[in-house]
Design an enzyme around this catalytic site. Structure first.
Site, mmCIF file in Angstrom:
data_model
loop_
_atom_site.group_PDB
_atom_site.id
_atom_site.type_symbol
_atom_site.label_atom_id
_atom_site.label_comp_id
_atom_site.label_asym_id
_atom_site.label_seq_id
_atom_site.Cartn_x
_atom_site.Cartn_y
_atom_site.Cartn_z
ATOM 1 C CD GLN A 203 -0.737 -26.765 70.638
ATOM 2 O OE1 GLN A 203 -0.778 -27.793 69.803
ATOM 3 N NE2 GLN A 203 -1.959 -26.557 71.169
ATOM 4 C CB ALA A 244 -2.112 -30.230 61.946
ATOM 5 C CG HIS A 245 -1.921 -30.073 67.228
ATOM 6 N ND1 HIS A 245 -2.305 -29.147 68.064
ATOM 7 C CD2 HIS A 245 -3.150 -30.323 66.317
ATOM 8 C CE1 HIS A 245 -3.541 -28.831 67.985
ATOM 9 N NE2 HIS A 245 -4.089 -29.314 66.960
ATOM 10 C CG ASN A 246 -0.720 -34.162 69.153
ATOM 11 O OD1 ASN A 246 -1.296 -33.212 69.495
ATOM 12 N ND2 ASN A 246 -0.138 -34.870 70.296
#
Lengths: 346, 346, 346
Positions: A203, A244-246
Site C-alpha cells: 500500500q 478503507a484505502h482510497n
C-alpha cells in the site's frame, strides 16, 4: 466526576464570550456546566431541545442559556442566543479541564528522532515515539504511548490522545483530535490472487486529513494503495469506524460509530452516516446525503436526502415468521400476479 | 505522499523480475508506480480491469503492465503478463519504501526478557516489550509500543507494526503482518450464570496463526476457551474484525473490514466474507463460500456459492413504508392464501 | 498451547473447592482441563450441554464434572453438581496460568506520577503510565503500555491487560478486567452545527464502571457529555464494542462482540445483546431484554423478551429477487388490498 471547580466565570464574562444577551445579575459567578435537571446553584445550564423545556421551571441553575423565545419561562438569570446549542458548545470548551492542564515539553522517556522537527510549544508524552523526518506543528500535543511514523506531518494545534498510531507518510491538518488507539495509515486491504493463493499489494499511498478533523477511539483509516485516502476539512469520525484505502470524504461530513466504508468510495460534503452504516466499494455519494443507522448502501447515490435499509426490531416470535416470508417474497409476488390476472380475465 | 524516488529500475530489470514480456526500450528507468491516469513519465503503471481501458490511450507513464490482448492499444512501452493484477502486486513490493528502511537491532528502550529468544536480524522498536519465554524467529520486526506476551512464538519474517498486542501463549507463523493496535489472544467471551450473576470462564486455550497471515488495524482474535482459535495459512483479515474464541478459519480465506465471527464457528478454505458480515456461533461454512457485505449468517452453509441477506438502501420515505410492511409479512401471506382459496373454490 | 502442567490437584481437592460430590478415587491427581473429546488421562473434563453427551462413553479423561443425572453413563470418576457449567467456570480459574504468574512491583520503565496513589501489591508493567492523581486499589495489575489518566480510580483487584487506555477522570470498580487496546473514557461524539461547520462540544462527563465489569479487546466506552456514562455491576462487554456517551447499562447485562449503542440509551439489568446489535440513541430497554445478533433497535422496549430484526442469509440469486421485492413491499400490499376489495364486492 466533576472538574467544574477548576474554572469560574461571571455571567458578564460568559455573555461577552458567547455574544449572548444577558438578563440578570452579570456579577454572579458560575463554576460548572450541567444539564437543566442536574445543575446546582454554582452551575450554568442550557436549553437547546424543546423536549427538555419541562425541566426549565424547576432548574436550580444560576443561569440558563436559551433561545430568546424561552426567556420569559426562565425562573433565573438567562443568556439568550439564536442557537443555544452552539452556545453550549462554546460553554463546554470554557469548562473543559483538559485545556487548562497542558504543559509543553518532551517527556524524558519519549523517543524523538534527531531528524524529526517540532514546532513551538509542542508536548510529547511519556513513551511516545516520533520517528525520522516527522514534523509536528506548533502546540501539537502527542499523548503517552503514541507513535508518529517516518515522514508524517501533524498540523499545528493538533492533539493525539494516548496510544494513537500515525503510520509513516501520513499528513494531518491543523487542530486535529485523534482519540486513543485509533490508527491512521495502516495498510489498505489489497491482494492479488494467483489462482491458489494471495499476493500482497504493498500500500504505497498515504492518508491526508484536512483541518479540524476528529477521529474516535479505536477507529482505523487505512492508507491508499496508490494515491491517498483523503479526509476533508471539518470531518468528524466517531469511535470504531473503518475507512478503507482510497476512500474520500468531503468537508463537514460526520460519521457515527461503527461505520464501515469500503475501498475507493467517495462520500460528498455535508453527509451524515448513522451508526453502523456500511458503504460498498467504488461508490459515489453526492453532497448532503444522510444514511440512517445500520443501513447498507450498495449503489451510488446522486440525490441529496435521507436513505435507509434493513428492518426494525420486533418480537423474535413475529420476526421468525416474517424472516421466513422474506425468503419467499419473490414467489409471493408471483402468486399475487397470478391472482390479479385471473381477476382481470373474469 | 510519494516515496517512489527511493527506488529506480530499468524496464529490463522489471520484466525479468515479473517474468513479463517487454515491448519497448529496456534501458528506460522508472522510479515510481502509479495509476493509469496519475502516472507521469518516470512511472510504470498497469491495466488490470477493463473499466480503466479508457485511460490507456492518454497515459503519460513510461510503461504499462497489461494483458497481451491490450498491447496493441498501448501508446508507450508495455510489459505483458497473463495476470497483470498479480504483476501489479509484485511491482508494488518493488516500490515499497518500508522494505528498504528496516535496520535490525533492539532499541535501547525496548524491554526484552532474559528468557526470550530472538533469531537473527530481529528488530525490536522503541518501548516494545518481549515477555518471558517469547521466541521471535529470524528477521522478525516488532514495532514501537508492541507487547509480545509470555511464551508466545512469532515465526520468521513476520512484522508487527506499532502498538500491536500479542498476548501470552500465542503462536504466529512465518511472514505474518500484524497492523497497529490489533490484539491477538485477548480473552474469549465466556461466562457461566448462577441464576443471579456471571462467573468468568478463564480462557485457557491459545491462538494459532498459520503462515502468511495478515491482520488489519484494531482487529481482535480472541484466545480459545479450551483448545485454540486457529487461523489457517494465507488467511487475510482486514481492519476492525472480531474473531471469537475457538473459531477456525481455513487456508486462503479473506475477511473484509468489520466482520464479526461468533464462538466455535468454522469457516472453510478459500472463503470470502464481505465487510460487516456476521456469523453466528457454532456454524460450519464449507470451502468456497462467499458472503456479501453486512449479511447475517445464522445457519451452516454446506454448498459453495454466494450468499446474502438484508436489504439495500432506498429513500427513507419509501423505506419507512416497506419496513412497516415487513412486520406484517406473515399476515400478508395469510391474506394472499385466503384469496387464493376463494378463487379456487369458485 | 497447554499450560496445564503448571497446576495439579487431587480429585478430592477439586470436589471440595467446587462443592461437588465425587464418585471415584479422590487421591487421583489431574493437571489439566480439556473438552470431553480432547481430554487425556491427566485431565479433568466436564459435560454441561446434552449435545456433547455422545462423547461421554469414550472420554479418556481422569474425571468428568457433570449433572447427577449423567453419573451412571460416566465411564470414569465423576464429580456431580447441579450446574456443571458453573463448576467448569470454577475449574477454569483453578487451571488459569495467569493467576499463578503475577508478581507485584513497579517496573523501572513505568512512569508513575508522584501524586498517584497505589495500594498494596499493585503491579505496574513496563512502559505503563500512571498520571497525576490517579488512584490504584490493592492488587491492581496494570499491563505493559497501559495509560491511566489523571485523577482516574481503579478498584482493588482489577487487571488491565497490555496497551489499555483509561482516560482522565474515569472510575472503575473492583475486580474489573480490561482487555488489550480497549479505551475507557475517550470523548463522546458531540458537535453543534452553526449552519456551515461543526463546533466541538467538550465532553465534560466521565465514565463509571461498577464492580466485576469485563471489557473486551479494542472496545470503546466513551465519556459523558455532561454527567457520566454508567456501566453497572457485573456487566460483561465483549471485543469491538462501542458504547457512546451517557449510555447506562444495568447490572448483570452482557454485550457480545461488535455491539454499538448510541448516545444516552439506557439498557436495563440482565439484558443480553447479541453480536453486532445496534441500539439507536435516547432509547430505554427494560430489564430482561434479549436482542439477537445484528438486530437494529430504533424504539424503546418496555417488555422483557427476545427481539430481532433483519433477514437471514440465502443464496445471492434468491436474495437479489427478494431484496428487489422488499423495495416494492408497500405497493404489493396495496395490490393485495385492491384484490380483496374486488373479491368482497363480488
Amino acid at each position: 466526576m466533576n472538574n467544574a471547580q477548576d474554572h469560574a466565570f461571571t455571567l458578564d464574562e460568559i455573555a461577552r464570550r458567547l455574544g449572548a444577551r444577558l438578563v440578570g445579575d452579570g456579577t454572579r459567578r458560575v463554576s460548572g456546566l450541567a444539564t437543566l435537571s442536574d445543575a446546582g446553584p454554582e452551575d450554568i445550564t442550557f436549553l437547546a431541545n424543546r423536549a427538555y423545556l419541562k425541566f426549565l421551571p424547576d432548574t436550580r441553575a444560576a443561569a440558563v442559556l436559551l433561545h430568546p423565545s424561552h426567556a420569559d419561562d426562565c425562573p433565573t438569570a438567562c443568556l439568550t442566543m439564536d442557537n443555544p446549542y452552539l452556545g453550549y458548545a462554546e460553554l463546554s470548551a470554557l469548562f473543559d479541564p483538559l485545556t487548562a492542564r497542558d504543559a509543553p515539553g518532551i517527556h524524558p522517556t519519549a523517543v524523538v528522532s534527531a531528524s524529526a522537527s517540532l514546532g513551538k510549544g509542542v508536548q510529547v508524552g511519556p513513551h511516545a515515539v516520533i520517528e525520522d523526518g516527522a514534523r509536528l506543528g506548533d502546540r501539537v500535543i502527542v499523548g503517552p504511548g503514541c507513535v508518529v511514523g517516518t515522514d508524517s506531518v501533524i498540523g499545528e494545534g493538533s492533539r493525539l490522545h494516548a496510544n494513537v498510531t500515525v503510520c509513516h507518510g501520513v499528513v494531518i491538518g491543523k487542530r486535529a483530535i485523534l482519540h486513543s488507539s485509533c490508527v491512521i495509515g495502516g495498510d489498505g486491504f489489497g491482494f492479488a490472487h494467483d489462482g491458489s493463493r494471495w499476493h500482497k499489494i504493498a500500500q504505497l499511498g498515504g492518508v491526508v486529513l484536512g483541518d479540524d478533523v476528529e477521529v474516535g477511539s479505536c477507529s482505523s483509516i487505512d492508507r491508499g494503495a496508490l494515491g491517498d485516502t483523503v479526509i476533508g476539512d471539518d470531518v468528524k469520525i466517531d469511535s470504531q469506524v473503518q475507512i478503507a484505502h482510497n476512500v474520500q470524504i468531503g468537508d463537514h461530513s460526520a460519521l457515527a460509530g461503527c461505520v464501515g466504508i469500503a475501498g475507493s468510495t467517495k462520500v460528498g460534503r455535508n453527509c451524515m452516516l448513522g451508526g453502523g452504516v456500511g458503504l460498498s466499494g467504488h461508490l459515489t455519494l453526492c453532497d448532503g446525503v444522510q444514511v440512517t443507522g445500520m443501513s447498507l448502501v450498495t449503489n451510488s447515490i446522486h440525490k441529496p436526502g435521507v436513505y435507509s435499509s434493513g428492518t426494525g426490531a420486533m418480537s423474535n416470535a413475529l420476526w421468525r415468521k416474517n424472516a421466513v416470508r422474506f425468503k419467499q417474497l419473490d414467489d409471493i409476488v408471483k402468486r399475487l400476479t397470478r391472482l390479479e390476472k385471473k381477476q382481470r380475465n373474469r
